[in-house]
Design an enzyme around this catalytic site. Structure first.
Site, PDB file in Angstrom:
ATOM      1  N   CYS A  33       0.835  -1.203   0.000  1.00  0.00           N
ATOM      2  CA  CYS A  33       0.000   0.000   0.000  1.00  0.00           C
ATOM      3  C   CYS A  33       0.874   1.258   0.000  1.00  0.00           C
ATOM      4  CB  CYS A  33      -0.907  -0.045   1.231  1.00  0.00           C
ATOM      5  SG  CYS A  33      -1.806   1.469   1.573  1.00  0.00           S
ATOM      6  N   CYS A  36       0.099   3.803   2.651  1.00  0.00           N
ATOM      7  CA  CYS A  36       0.538   3.301   3.959  1.00  0.00           C
ATOM      8  C   CYS A  36       2.026   3.576   4.169  1.00  0.00           C
ATOM      9  CB  CYS A  36       0.291   1.797   4.075  1.00  0.00           C
ATOM     10  SG  CYS A  36      -1.419   1.278   3.956  1.00  0.00           S
TER      11      CYS A  36
END
Length: 108
Positions: A33, A36
């Site tokens: 991600c 993230c």
């Protein structure tokens, strides 16, 4: 990403997060991600200033589906604040400036 955080799993969540003596910044994330990883870099810059006041705990959402289901994680990154074993705030801020303001207001 630096190693200045704890990792929680389905098995260790209660001991690491719910029984923590200091507030916990809980980060649901995944290694694939990009947002993230970007948030992780921001937290790496900011959190050393709040050492002892808050601890970062990361949960790999791919490896801990039970925790994601229990906490109704619908998207990542998902950042929340726990105090005394209870989630008290879902954190929407993602930029360094806004997160710094958030930390200053709560832990400054």
């Amino acid at each position: 990403m630096r190693s200045n955080y704890l990792s929680a799993t389905d098995e260790t969540f209660e001991d690491i997060v719910l029984k923590s003596d200091v507030p916990v910044l809980l980060d649901f994330w995944a290694p694939w991600c990009s947002p993230c990883l970007a948030l992780g870099r921001v937290l790496d810059v900011l959190l050393p200033d709040y050492e002892g006041k808050v601890v970062l705990v990361k949960v790999n959402s791919d490896q801990n589906p039970k925790l994601c289901e229990k906490h109704k994680v619908r998207g990542i990154p998902r950042l929340s604040l726990y105090r005394n074993g209870t989630e008290v705030e879902l954190i929407e801020e993602r930029t360094q400036g806004r997160l710094e303001r958030f930390f200053d207001e709560r832990f400054g």
